[in-house]
Design a protein around this motif. Structure first.
Motif, PDB file in Angstrom:
ATOM      1  N   GLU A   1       0.832  -1.211   0.000  1.00 17.66           N
ATOM      2  CA  GLU A   1       0.000   0.000   0.000  1.00 17.66           C
ATOM      3  C   GLU A   1       0.863   1.257   0.000  1.00 17.66           C
ATOM      4  N   ILE A   2       1.917   1.264   0.836  1.00 18.78           N
ATOM      5  CA  ILE A   2       2.814   2.431   0.871  1.00 18.78           C
ATOM      6  C   ILE A   2       3.607   2.538  -0.419  1.00 18.78           C
ATOM      7  N   LEU A   3       4.130   1.404  -0.878  1.00 20.09           N
ATOM      8  CA  LEU A   3       4.976   1.411  -2.072  1.00 20.09           C
ATOM      9  C   LEU A   3       4.198   1.865  -3.299  1.00 20.09           C
ATOM     10  N   ASP A   4       2.929   1.497  -3.400  1.00 22.76           N
ATOM     11  CA  ASP A   4       2.124   1.882  -4.557  1.00 22.76           C
ATOM     12  C   ASP A   4       1.959   3.397  -4.675  1.00 22.76           C
ATOM     13  N   THR A   5       2.005   4.108  -3.546  1.00 22.86           N
ATOM     14  CA  THR A   5       1.897   5.579  -3.632  1.00 22.86           C
ATOM     15  C   THR A   5       3.105   6.167  -4.351  1.00 22.86           C
ATOM     16  N   ILE A   6       4.271   5.558  -4.157  1.00 24.01           N
ATOM     17  CA  ILE A   6       5.482   6.053  -4.834  1.00 24.01           C
ATOM     18  C   ILE A   6       5.460   5.634  -6.303  1.00 24.01           C
ATOM     19  N   ILE A   7       5.000   4.415  -6.578  1.00 22.25           N
ATOM     20  CA  ILE A   7       4.944   3.932  -7.960  1.00 22.25           C
ATOM     21  C   ILE A   7       4.020   4.811  -8.800  1.00 22.25           C
ATOM     22  N   ARG A   8       2.919   5.268  -8.212  1.00 22.05           N
ATOM     23  CA  ARG A   8       2.016   6.168  -8.965  1.00 22.05           C
ATOM     24  C   ARG A   8       2.708   7.482  -9.307  1.00 22.05           C
TER      25      ARG A   8
END
Length: 480
Positions: free
Chosen positions: A310-317
């Motif tokens: 969940e945290i990592l996906d914010t950076i990937i976006r």
């Protein structure tokens, strides 16, 4: 990020520092906690393979090598997991960097300054010259010991012998220290020139030297190895300050993109190497990409796969073109027990960074877990591409053997195991596996390679220990 544990004895040549100040300091480098256990016994050394970290260092190192007129292919990297600040060049122009240099650096400028200094050693040919000086110092020391011992016998006094031996050793070591001090000053001078050619400030190197000089009064055990293996002096610090004052780039930071990459890698190393709670506390109020990166890894290492994703996906976006974020997502999913879900992000990472063998290996592992024939054939393709870039990766060869084995292609599996053994220095196992592969392979390049591996060391040149090892392997195979 992979942290293979390598026996210290296997890295003795690699880590035998050849730009150190004296023979005694070689022992100091090898006697750091990462290399030796208490009581002088050999311990394991952890070397890290991480595509993002290696690419970040290369983003600093390659321009510096270009500024020095040195081909980037001549310098190889090795990352050692050790919190102490250190970096040095060994024979063969292998640059060894402790993770502590990145973890404890205040900014990208400090890393740039250290790398510029080490490139100064490479460009100056210091590594090639020092072994001669070391041999000469050793001969002078041995000669002094023999003369001292003879004088002690003649005078029937151990004090006379010890005095002459220590005096001779001190003289020899003094000459070697002077040689190395000159090297360090020359490397500083060259490094400042290279930074200037790139338009980068040398203030980072100045800050690091100032911080390390503060360790002068510390006990040797508490000093960073960089302090002990790079002779520091007020003169060196003053020289760097003087050069900064003369440079028109003294207040120009490294490019912002490099600072961002450095911050991400520093956060990654801290989160993977330190305890998860340590990383979480350090970055809990940091909402930058680096701060969230560290928190995602801390969650992953605490077994909270969904929270990490969940945290990592914010950076990937925010950074959809960053292959290393997708690689980490794949790693988290794979190690979190969801290997099939890991395939998509790893496949995307390969498309974004086709030249990164470590990402291809990670993708192949997930494909192997899927297990169908098409996935296994794709895994073989990925791994063959990976070993073309990195033939010394025993892990990649081992995974290739698994993929071939599951496809039922046992001769190629044996050949891959022979390559793995060769990469890991096990000549007897390599010859044994190559012979088995040779018998099953059809005429062609693979069979020729098996023949080459089988003949790499002729039996009549094997040592007694190698013969015994080969006989033991044959005995085990007969008993299977």
């Amino acid at each position: 990020m992979r942290v293979p544990i390598v026996p210290a004895i296997a890295l003795s040549r690699l880590l035998a520092r050849v730009t150190v100040t004296a023979i005694l300091v070689v022992a100091t480098v090898l006697a750091t906690p990462a290399a030796w256990a208490q009581g002088g016994s050999r311990a394991a050394i952890a070397t890290i393979r991480d595509a993002e970290t290696e690419a970040m260092i290369r983003a600093f190192l390659d321009p510096l090598l270009g500024a020095a007129g040195v081909d980037r292919r001549l310098v190889q990297l090795t990352l050692v997991q050790d919190r102490a600040i250190n970096a040095f060049v060994t024979q063969g122009n292998r640059l060894v960097i402790h993770t502590g240099l990145i973890q404890q650096a205040d900014s990208a400028g400090e890393l740039a300054g250290v790398l510029a200094h080490e490139v100064g050693h490479v460009a100056g040919g210091h590594v090639a010259r020092l072994p001669e000086e070391m041999r000469a110092a050793m001969l002078r020391t041995i000669a002094a010991m023999l003369i001292g011992a003879g004088a002690g016998v003649a005078a029937r006094s151990s004090d006379v012998a010890m005095g002459m031996m220590l005096g001779g050793q001190s003289s020899a070591m003094g000459e070697l220290y002077a040689f190395s001090r000159n090297q360090e000053q020359a490397a500083d001078q060259a490094g400042m020139v290279f930074l200037d050619r790139l338009g980068w400030s040398g203030r980072g190197l100045e800050r690091l030297l100032r911080r390390l000089l503060d360790q002068e009064l510390l006990a040797a055990a508490r000093q960073d190895p960089y302090f002990r293996t790079h002779p520091l002096s007020r003169d060196r610090l003053e020289f760097v300050r003087d050069q900064i004052g003369r440079s028109r780039f003294s207040d120009v930071s490294v490019p912002a993109a490099l600072e961002t990459r450095f911050a991400m890698v520093r956060a990654k190393l801290i989160a993977f190497i330190d305890a998860p709670m340590v990383a979480w506390r350090r970055y809990q109020n940091d909402n930058s990409a680096a701060g969230r990166y560290a928190r995602a890894i801390a969650q992953f290492r605490s077994g909270r796969t969904d929270a990490a994703i969940e945290i990592l996906d914010t950076i990937i976006r925010e950074q959809p073109g960053n292959p290393y974020l997708l690689e980490l997502k794949g790693q988290i999913l794979f190690e979190g027990g969801r290997p099939l879900d890991a395939i998509a992000p790893l496949s995307a990472a390969v498309r974004l960074a086709p030249g990164e063998p470590l990402i291809r290996i990670a993708h192949a592992r997930a494909l192997i877990e899927r297990g169908d024939q098409a996935a296994l054939r794709q895994a073989v393709t990925e791994l063959r591409n990976a070993v073309q870039e990195d033939r010394d990766s025993g892990f990649a060869w081992a995974q290739l053997a698994v993929a071939y084995g599951r496809l039922g292609d046992l001769p190629n599996a044996e050949l891959a195991m022979a390559e793995q053994a060769m990469a890991e220095g096990d000549t007897a196992e390599a010859r044994f596996r190559a012979a088995r592969a040779e018998r099953g392979l059809p005429p062609g390049p693979a069979r020729l390679r098996a023949t080459d591996l089988r003949n790499v060391v002729r039996r009549d040149n094997l040592t007694r220990d190698q013969r015994r090892a080969e006989e033991e392997i044959l005995r085990r195979d007969r008993n299977r």
